[in-house]
Motif scaffolding. Structure first.
Motif, PDB file in Angstrom:
ATOM      1  N   SER A  56      -5.092   3.830 -11.228  1.00 39.09           N
ATOM      2  CA  SER A  56      -4.203   4.943 -11.683  1.00 39.09           C
ATOM      3  C   SER A  56      -3.035   4.385 -12.096  1.00 39.09           C
ATOM      4  O   SER A  56      -2.405   3.208 -11.554  1.00 39.09           O
ATOM      5  CB  SER A  56      -4.193   6.036 -10.608  1.00 39.09           C
ATOM      6  OG  SER A  56      -3.280   5.640  -9.588  1.00 39.09           O
ATOM      7  N   PHE A  58      -0.111   5.548 -11.686  1.00 40.93           N
ATOM      8  CA  PHE A  58       0.700   5.580 -10.682  1.00 40.93           C
ATOM      9  C   PHE A  58       0.648   4.194  -9.806  1.00 40.93           C
ATOM     10  O   PHE A  58       1.986   3.688  -9.871  1.00 40.93           O
ATOM     11  CB  PHE A  58       0.425   6.608  -9.976  1.00 40.93           C
ATOM     12  CG  PHE A  58       1.301   6.732  -8.481  1.00 40.93           C
ATOM     13  CD1 PHE A  58       2.533   6.887  -8.427  1.00 40.93           C
ATOM     14  CD2 PHE A  58       0.665   6.589  -7.295  1.00 40.93           C
ATOM     15  CE1 PHE A  58       3.265   6.967  -7.460  1.00 40.93           C
ATOM     16  CE2 PHE A  58       1.351   6.743  -6.115  1.00 40.93           C
ATOM     17  CZ  PHE A  58       2.697   6.916  -6.231  1.00 40.93           C
ATOM     18  N   VAL A  59      -0.111   3.539  -9.581  1.00 43.38           N
ATOM     19  CA  VAL A  59      -0.305   2.324  -8.713  1.00 43.38           C
ATOM     20  C   VAL A  59       0.024   1.280  -9.610  1.00 43.38           C
ATOM     21  O   VAL A  59       0.898   0.609  -9.316  1.00 43.38           O
ATOM     22  CB  VAL A  59      -1.999   2.306  -8.346  1.00 43.38           C
ATOM     23  CG1 VAL A  59      -2.145   0.924  -7.662  1.00 43.38           C
ATOM     24  CG2 VAL A  59      -2.343   3.268  -7.263  1.00 43.38           C
ATOM     25  N   TYR A  60      -0.171   1.318 -11.093  1.00 42.58           N
ATOM     26  CA  TYR A  60       0.313   0.210 -11.571  1.00 42.58           C
ATOM     27  C   TYR A  60       1.694   0.096 -11.875  1.00 42.58           C
ATOM     28  O   TYR A  60       2.251  -0.759 -11.732  1.00 42.58           O
ATOM     29  CB  TYR A  60      -0.315   0.379 -12.943  1.00 42.58           C
ATOM     30  CG  TYR A  60      -1.553  -0.695 -13.230  1.00 42.58           C
ATOM     31  CD1 TYR A  60      -1.113  -1.805 -13.179  1.00 42.58           C
ATOM     32  CD2 TYR A  60      -2.761  -0.182 -14.016  1.00 42.58           C
ATOM     33  CE1 TYR A  60      -2.321  -2.978 -13.619  1.00 42.58           C
ATOM     34  CE2 TYR A  60      -3.605  -1.228 -14.311  1.00 42.58           C
ATOM     35  CZ  TYR A  60      -3.432  -2.598 -13.839  1.00 42.58           C
ATOM     36  OH  TYR A  60      -4.074  -3.478 -14.335  1.00 42.58           O
ATOM     37  N   LEU A  62       3.631   1.344  -9.770  1.00 44.13           N
ATOM     38  CA  LEU A  62       4.303   0.743  -8.477  1.00 44.13           C
ATOM     39  C   LEU A  62       4.389  -0.539  -8.284  1.00 44.13           C
ATOM     40  O   LEU A  62       5.284  -1.353  -7.753  1.00 44.13           O
ATOM     41  CB  LEU A  62       3.390   1.371  -7.386  1.00 44.13           C
ATOM     42  CG  LEU A  62       3.822   2.649  -6.768  1.00 44.13           C
ATOM     43  CD1 LEU A  62       2.864   3.151  -5.465  1.00 44.13           C
ATOM     44  CD2 LEU A  62       5.298   2.707  -6.292  1.00 44.13           C
TER      45      LEU A  62
ATOM     46  N   MET B  59      -3.049  -3.339  -3.313  1.00 41.60           N
ATOM     47  CA  MET B  59      -2.538  -2.175  -3.868  1.00 41.60           C
ATOM     48  C   MET B  59      -3.348  -1.924  -5.001  1.00 41.60           C
ATOM     49  O   MET B  59      -3.634  -0.687  -5.167  1.00 41.60           O
ATOM     50  CB  MET B  59      -1.144  -2.331  -4.701  1.00 41.60           C
ATOM     51  CG  MET B  59       0.049  -2.504  -3.842  1.00 41.60           C
ATOM     52  SD  MET B  59       1.563  -2.767  -4.358  1.00 41.60           S
ATOM     53  CE  MET B  59       1.574  -0.935  -4.687  1.00 41.60           C
ATOM     54  N   PHE B  74       3.238  -2.147  -1.231  1.00 48.54           N
ATOM     55  CA  PHE B  74       4.342  -2.300  -2.063  1.00 48.54           C
ATOM     56  C   PHE B  74       5.195  -3.451  -1.633  1.00 48.54           C
ATOM     57  O   PHE B  74       5.920  -4.345  -2.050  1.00 48.54           O
ATOM     58  CB  PHE B  74       5.155  -1.121  -2.145  1.00 48.54           C
ATOM     59  CG  PHE B  74       6.315  -1.031  -3.049  1.00 48.54           C
ATOM     60  CD1 PHE B  74       6.063  -0.879  -4.451  1.00 48.54           C
ATOM     61  CD2 PHE B  74       7.601  -1.019  -2.486  1.00 48.54           C
ATOM     62  CE1 PHE B  74       7.353  -0.826  -5.131  1.00 48.54           C
ATOM     63  CE2 PHE B  74       8.638  -1.184  -3.210  1.00 48.54           C
ATOM     64  CZ  PHE B  74       8.624  -0.942  -4.535  1.00 48.54           C
TER      65      PHE B  74
END
Lengths: 461, 102
Positions: A56, A58-60, A62, B59, B74
Motif C-alpha cells: 500500500s 501508506f507503507v511505501y 513510511l 515493512m 520503521f
C-alpha cells in the motif's frame, strides 16, 4: 524473488567482497569504500523496487520517511563528529545495526508463530543482535566518559557465565517448545540485552580495541542470520564477510596483547589481588619530576626523538599540538617519528587515525616491531598519555596481569620523558615501573597545554 | 541426530556458501596494515548495516493494519540506514584524511 532482483543482489554481494578487498590496501582503500557503498545502495533500491509484492502507498511512504530520516541522522553524525570521538561513533553505529536485527527478529517471531523450522534463526537474531546492541551501547558510554569506572560485580565472571548459559538454554527452549507466543521473544530480548551489558561492563579501557572489533563481528553474524531467515544472499554474504573480518581483527588485537580472547572476555584486568599487590611493591621508588623548559632544552639538543602516543593524547585533543611540536623539531634537523603500539588507544588503529587528522606523514608512523630496535639509539622518548603499552612489567614481572604482552621498549632509550596528568595508574590499574626508572623524568600536566608550552619554549630558543 | 542430518541435507548449498564466504572473508582481510585497522573496522561496520534489507522486507511484508510490525520495522529501517550511511560516510572521511597527506 524475481530474476532481476537476484541479479541486483549478486552484483551487490560481489561489490561487497571486492570493496572489502580494496579497503585492505592504503592506495585503494577509498575506492573500496565507495564500491561497497554503491553495492549497498543498489541492494537497497533493488529491494524497494523489484519485490513483486502488493504494497500500500501508506507503507511505501513510511519506508520512504524512515530511509530519509535515518540517512539524514547518519550523515549529520558522520560529518559532524570529531575524529577523536571515532571509537565511540563506531560502537554507536554498530549498536544500531544490532538493534535493527533484533527488531526484525521480533516482527518475524510474530509472523512465524509455531513455525519451528524458522525459529532457530529468528531466536539467534534476537539473541546476538540484542547482545551486540546493549554491549555496543555500554562500550559507547564508556568511551564517551559517561561511565568512567569499570563496574565489576562480585563474582562477575560466574554471574556472566550463568546468564549466558541461561540465555542459551532459554533460546533452545523457545525453539523447541515455546515458539507459540511472542512474549517469549520479548523476554529473550531482555535477557540478551542484560547479557550484553554484563559482558562489556567489567572490561577495562585497555581491552576496548578487542571488544569493539568483537562486537563489530557479532553484528555481522546477526545480519548473516537474518539473511538465512529470508534466504537472502546479499545479507548472508555481507554479514559473514563482516563477521570473519571482525574476528580476524579481534584476534590481531588479542595477539598484540598476548592474551586469548577468552582471557579478555572472561578475565578482566586487575583481577588477581595478589599480583596487583606484588606489582605495587616492586615499583615503590622515587620519581623524578621535570619542567617544560628542561624538556625543551633536552629536545633541542637531541638528534633522534621518538614520540609514543597513547589514549591520553586523544583525550586531551593534543594531536595538532604534537604535530606542530614534531614539525618544529624536524625543522631543526632532529630525526623524529612516532612509535605506534597496535592496541594504543581505544580501538584498532586509533593512533593512526588520530595522527592522520593532523597530516602527519605516513613514514613517520612506525609500527612496534620496526621501531623497537631503534630505541637504543634514540636520545629522547616522549611518552604522551600512554601507559600500559610501555610498561616493562610485561617483560620482567611474571605476576603482572600484562606479563607477556609485547610492548614498546622505550626503556632502552637514553632519556625518557613521560607526560601524564597525575601518578594515577593506567586503565589496567597496574603500577608502571618505567616511571621509577633512573632515566625517566615525569612531566605532569594536561597533554595539550604541556605540549603547547613546549612549543613556545622551543620557539624562543 | 536425524534432525541434524535432515538440516544438513536441506541446507547443503547454504552450508557450502557460508564456509566459502568465511574463507573469502579471511583471505580478503589478512595482512592488513595497522594504519587501516580503523577504516577497515568502520567500513565493515557499515557493511553489517546490510540488515537494512531485512528491515525493508519486514515493512514490505507487513499488513498495513499491523501497526506493531510497521512501527518495529520503521525503527529497524531508521537504525539500519543510520548504520549504513553513517558508517560509509565516516569511513570515507577517515580515508580522505589518509589520502591528502601524501
Amino acid at each position: 524473488m524475481s530474476l532481476a532482483l537476484s541479479i541486483v543482489y549478486l552484483f551487490a554481494a560481489v561489490s561487497f567482497i571486492y570493496g572489502l578487498k580494496l579497503l585492505g590496501h592504503p592506495e585503494t582503500a577509498k575506492r573500496g569504500n565507495t564500491i561497497a557503498a554503491t553495492g549497498m545502495i543498489v541492494a537497497i533500491l533493488g529491494t524497494l523496487v523489484l519485490h513483486e509484492l502488493t504494497v500500500s502507498p501508506f507503507v511505501y511512504t513510511l519506508i520512504g520517511i524512515a530511509i530519509l530520516l535515518g540517512t539524514i541522522i547518519g550523515w549529520v553524525i558522520a560529518i559532524k563528529v570529531e575524529m577523536t570521538k571515532m571509537p565511540e561513533l563506531v560502537s554507536l553505529f554498530n549498536g544500531f545495526g544490532g538493534a535493527s536485527a533484533v527488531l526484525i527478529g521480533l516482527v518475524e517471531f510474530g509472523n512465524n508463530i509455531g513455525n519451528t523450522s524458522q525459529m532457530a534463526t529468528i531466536v539467534a537474531a534476537i539473541f546476538i543482535g540484542g547482545t551486540t546492541f546493549s554491549g555496543s551501547m555500554i562500550a559507547w558510554a564508556k568511551l564517551n566518559g559517561r561511565m568512567w569506572k569499570d563496574i565489576r560485580l562480585p563474582k562477575y565472571n560466574l554471574i556472566n557465565n550463568v546468564v549466558l548459559l541461561g540465555l542459551l538454554t532459554f533460546a533452545v527452549f523457545i525453539v523447541l517448545y515455546a515458539s507459540d507466543n511472542s512474549i517469549y521473544a520479548y523476554l529473550l530480548m531482555l535477557v540478551a540485552l542484560l547479557y550484553g551489558v554484563l559482558l562489556v561492563i567489567p572490561i577495562g579501557g585497555a581491552d576496548m580495541p578487542v571488544v569493539i572489533s568483537l562486537l563489530n563481528s557479532l553484528t555481522g553474524i546477526a545480519a548473516a542470520i537474518t539473511g538465512v531467515l529470508y534466504g537472502n544472499m546479499v545479507m548472508l554474504i555481507g554479514g559473514i564477510l563482516v563477521g570473519s573480518a571482525g574476528l580476524i581483527l579481534t584476534f590481531a588485537m588479542c595477539e598484540a596483547m598476548n592474551r586469548s580472547l577468552g582471557n579478555v572476555i572472561f578475565g578482566a584486568f586487575g583481577d588477581g589481588g595478589a599480583s596487583a599487590e606484588h606489582a605495587h611493591h616492586a615499583t615503590s621508588g622515587v620519581i623524578k619530576k621535570t619542567t617544560v623548559s628542561d624538556v625543551a632544552i633536552l629536545m633541542n639538543y637531541s638528534e633522534r626523538i621518538i614520540i609514543v602516543p597513547g589514549y591520553g593524547l586523544a583525550v586531551a585533543q593534543a594531536q595538532h599540538a604534537i604535530h606542530e611540536l614534531e614539525q618544529i623539531l624536524e625543522s631543526r634537523g632532529i630525526e623524529i617519528k612516532y612509535a605506534i603500539h597496535p592496541v594504543a588507544g581505544r580501538m584498532p588503529g586509533h593512533m593512526n587515525v588520530l595522527l592522520a587528522e593532523t597530516n602527519v606523514e605516513y613514514d613517520k608512523l612506525a609500527e612496534m616491531e620496526d621501531v623497537n630496535p631503534e630505541f637504543a639509539t634514540t636520545d629522547v622518548v616522549l611518552v604522551v598519555g600512554a601507559n600500559d603499552v610501555v610498561n616493562p612489567a610485561a617483560h620482567n614481572d611474571p605476576a603482572s596481569p600484562i606479563y607477556g604482552m609485547p610492548i614498546l621498549d622505550v626503556e632502552n632509550a637514553k632519556q625518557i620523558i613521560v607526560n601524564k596528568r597525575s601518578m594515577k595508574p593506567g586503565y589496567a590499574g597496574i603500577e608502571n615501573e618505567l616511571f621509577y626508572n633512573q632515566k625517566t623524568s615525569m612531566l605532569f600536566g594536561d597533554a595539550k597545554s604541556v605540549i603547547q608550552e613546549l612549543i613556545t619554549e622551543l620557539k624562543g630558543m | 541426530m536425524t534432525e541434524i542430518l535432515d538440516f544438513i541435507r536441506t541446507n547443503l548449498e547454504l552450508i557450502y556458501i557460508i564456509i566459502l564466504i568465511i574463507f573469502i572473508g579471511v583471505e580478503v582481510i589478512k595482512h592488513i596494515p595497522a594504519v587501516l585497522h580503523t577504516p577497515l573496522m568502520s567500513g565493515a561496520n557499515a557493511l553489517s548495516g546490510v540488515v537494512i534489507v531485512g528491515a525493508i522486507l519486514v515493512m514490505l511484508h507487513a499488513d498495513p493494519e499491523n501497526y506493531l510490525a510497521l512501527s518495529l520495522g520503521f525503527l529497524a529501517v531508521v537504525l539500519g540506514i543510520i548504520n549504513v550511511v553513517g558508517g560509509f560516510a565516516v569511513t570515507n572521511r577517515m580515508l580522505e584524511m589518509f589520502k591528502k597527506k601524501k
